[in-house]
Write a protein that holds these residues in place. Sequence first.
Motif, PDB file in Angstrom:
ATOM      1  N   ASN A   1       0.810  -1.223   0.000  1.00 22.72           N
ATOM      2  CA  ASN A   1       0.000   0.000   0.000  1.00 22.72           C
ATOM      3  C   ASN A   1       0.844   1.274   0.000  1.00 22.72           C
ATOM      4  O   ASN A   1       0.326   2.362  -0.268  1.00 22.72           O
ATOM      5  CB  ASN A   1      -0.933   0.025   1.215  1.00 22.72           C
ATOM      6  N   TYR A   2       2.120   1.146   0.310  1.00 23.17           N
ATOM      7  CA  TYR A   2       2.982   2.330   0.383  1.00 23.17           C
ATOM      8  C   TYR A   2       3.206   2.929  -0.997  1.00 23.17           C
ATOM      9  O   TYR A   2       3.490   2.220  -1.963  1.00 23.17           O
ATOM     10  CB  TYR A   2       4.328   1.944   0.997  1.00 23.17           C
ATOM     11  N   ILE A   3       3.039   4.232  -1.083  1.00 28.66           N
ATOM     12  CA  ILE A   3       3.367   4.977  -2.302  1.00 28.66           C
ATOM     13  C   ILE A   3       4.406   6.023  -1.919  1.00 28.66           C
ATOM     14  O   ILE A   3       4.139   6.903  -1.094  1.00 28.66           O
ATOM     15  CB  ILE A   3       2.124   5.656  -2.911  1.00 28.66           C
ATOM     16  N   ARG A   4       5.562   5.908  -2.514  1.00 31.43           N
ATOM     17  CA  ARG A   4       6.654   6.822  -2.151  1.00 31.43           C
ATOM     18  C   ARG A   4       6.331   8.238  -2.592  1.00 31.43           C
ATOM     19  O   ARG A   4       6.020   8.474  -3.773  1.00 31.43           O
ATOM     20  CB  ARG A   4       7.953   6.344  -2.797  1.00 31.43           C
ATOM     21  N   PRO A   5       6.404   9.198  -1.669  1.00 31.86           N
ATOM     22  CA  PRO A   5       6.202  10.600  -2.067  1.00 31.86           C
ATOM     23  C   PRO A   5       7.290  11.032  -3.046  1.00 31.86           C
ATOM     24  O   PRO A   5       8.385  10.458  -3.083  1.00 31.86           O
ATOM     25  CB  PRO A   5       6.327  11.366  -0.743  1.00 31.86           C
TER      26      PRO A   5
ATOM     27  N   PHE B   1      -5.519   1.405   6.440  1.00 26.27           N
ATOM     28  CA  PHE B   1      -4.176   1.297   5.863  1.00 26.27           C
ATOM     29  C   PHE B   1      -4.241   0.881   4.400  1.00 26.27           C
ATOM     30  O   PHE B   1      -3.795  -0.204   4.002  1.00 26.27           O
ATOM     31  CB  PHE B   1      -3.332   0.327   6.694  1.00 26.27           C
ATOM     32  N   SER B   2      -4.807   1.778   3.601  1.00 26.84           N
ATOM     33  CA  SER B   2      -4.865   1.587   2.151  1.00 26.84           C
ATOM     34  C   SER B   2      -3.929   2.591   1.493  1.00 26.84           C
ATOM     35  O   SER B   2      -3.276   3.387   2.178  1.00 26.84           O
ATOM     36  CB  SER B   2      -6.301   1.781   1.652  1.00 26.84           C
TER      37      SER B   2
ATOM     38  N   ASN C   1       2.046   5.265   7.177  1.00 25.78           N
ATOM     39  CA  ASN C   1       2.945   4.585   8.110  1.00 25.78           C
ATOM     40  C   ASN C   1       2.369   3.219   8.461  1.00 25.78           C
ATOM     41  O   ASN C   1       1.164   2.978   8.294  1.00 25.78           O
ATOM     42  CB  ASN C   1       3.119   5.407   9.384  1.00 25.78           C
ATOM     43  N   PRO C   2       3.184   2.314   8.960  1.00 26.53           N
ATOM     44  CA  PRO C   2       2.677   1.010   9.400  1.00 26.53           C
ATOM     45  C   PRO C   2       1.903   1.135  10.707  1.00 26.53           C
ATOM     46  O   PRO C   2       2.074   2.112  11.452  1.00 26.53           O
ATOM     47  CB  PRO C   2       3.948   0.175   9.573  1.00 26.53           C
TER      48      PRO C   2
ATOM     49  N   THR D   1     -13.162   6.533   5.588  1.00 30.53           N
ATOM     50  CA  THR D   1     -12.270   5.631   4.853  1.00 30.53           C
ATOM     51  C   THR D   1     -10.928   5.438   5.549  1.00 30.53           C
ATOM     52  O   THR D   1     -10.292   4.403   5.398  1.00 30.53           O
ATOM     53  CB  THR D   1     -12.011   6.174   3.438  1.00 30.53           C
ATOM     54  N   ARG D   2     -10.500   6.442   6.282  1.00 33.89           N
ATOM     55  CA  ARG D   2      -9.245   6.338   7.023  1.00 33.89           C
ATOM     56  C   ARG D   2      -9.238   7.387   8.129  1.00 33.89           C
ATOM     57  O   ARG D   2      -9.929   8.402   8.060  1.00 33.89           O
ATOM     58  CB  ARG D   2      -8.032   6.465   6.103  1.00 33.89           C
ATOM     59  N   LYS D   3      -8.436   7.116   9.138  1.00 32.68           N
ATOM     60  CA  LYS D   3      -8.312   8.051  10.259  1.00 32.68           C
ATOM     61  C   LYS D   3      -6.835   8.278  10.553  1.00 32.68           C
ATOM     62  O   LYS D   3      -6.056   7.322  10.660  1.00 32.68           O
ATOM     63  CB  LYS D   3      -9.014   7.508  11.506  1.00 32.68           C
ATOM     64  N   LEU D   4      -6.465   9.535  10.647  1.00 29.16           N
ATOM     65  CA  LEU D   4      -5.134   9.912  11.096  1.00 29.16           C
ATOM     66  C   LEU D   4      -5.288  10.638  12.423  1.00 29.16           C
ATOM     67  O   LEU D   4      -6.401  10.998  12.819  1.00 29.16           O
ATOM     68  CB  LEU D   4      -4.432  10.805  10.069  1.00 29.16           C
ATOM     69  N   ALA D   5      -4.181  10.853  13.121  1.00 30.57           N
ATOM     70  CA  ALA D   5      -4.241  11.556  14.396  1.00 30.57           C
ATOM     71  C   ALA D   5      -3.084  12.529  14.507  1.00 30.57           C
ATOM     72  O   ALA D   5      -1.955  12.224  14.098  1.00 30.57           O
ATOM     73  CB  ALA D   5      -4.194  10.561  15.559  1.00 30.57           C
TER      74      ALA D   5
END
Length: 383
Positions: free
Chosen positions: A28-32, A138-139, A148-149, A361-365
């Motif tokens: 799922n990681y996409i490099r910036p 984590f998509s 991040n993991p 769809t996703r949650k960050l903090a």
Amino acid sequence: MKVEKVVSKEHKKEFTEFSARLFSDDSNYIRPIDKDIESVFDTKRNKFFRFGECERFLFLNDKNKTVGKIAVFINKKYEQDQPTGGIGFFDCINDQETANFIFDFAKDRLQGKGMEAMDGPINFGERDRFWGLLIEGFSEPLFGMNYNPPYYKELFENYGFQIYFNQLCFGRKIHDPVAENFLEMHERISKVKPISAKRMKAKNLEKFAVDFTEVYNKAWANHGEGKQLTNAQTLKLFLTLKPVINDHISWFIYENEKPIAMWMNIPDLNQWFKYLDGKFGLWQKLKFLFVKKFRKNKKMVGLVFGIVPEWQKKGIDGFMIWEGTRHFRKTTDFEDYEMQWIGDFNPKMMKIAENLETEVTRKLATYRYLFDREKEFERHPIL
């Protein structure tokens, strides 16, 4: 553990390469884009250096291998109840002792400069990029969004960080049914002759920049932590976006040619950038154009949704949503829609997202760590 300040060309390369190595097995990681990361630390390109300072560091083990990295910064315009510094661009192996060493280092650095707390992971810049720690969903990340993991959550919380506010992303399938009340709003507003809908086209950016600025300043600038935009600022942003603007997915509503609402969307750039491995030189630019032409981008991203105060709660939202949706369903290949994050301290914006019949769809903090461990912790105030 050895600490090296990022100053050399080799250091800068390692700052981005370490992240790529750490996430190499994560599909799922996409490099910036490396240049986007570097621009944050460029004193000539990042205006935040006018009223702040920023350093970044690599952390090496006894075998001289990188095991972590972080940026530590102070932004004098980041006004909080206590002097609060920032940490960002944190990456670390799955080891609490290593993470604690990095966090202690950042705390000592900021405490020595008069700070009483640190927030992170945040950006030394605007909130629309590189802000927050992913804790759910984590998509594949949207362009400019941190990834991040799952174990990072434990690294932060075990150290003592607490959630200052949650950042929620909302999304839906493009072809899912639209709420019946939106259809009713559309039918009712369609009969109001002065009201019309127009899609934003790249060839008329100057006009739409003026219209966007007018709606934005009335709808959002005085809400919460908003700020007034100028036509010049908006046009500069639009010109930056011009290469990826889709003429079918951003909409404006007018009353007698006066802008009263707008719904800004763009394709998710990461659906193209994920093929470039963080590089954007001449070869990658050619590859980008090829991918953009021949690989269908199936995700669009919601940037801004706004209605001027005098037209709020009158059905303009339903009219605009159905006017736009029924058009881009026919004219584009998009299948998924996701909005940029909304802070849980902003119930008005969250209500708009819910009205679009979206799901989280996703949650960050955004985490905060108070240096005085006896001081009472308070979350971000509700707007």
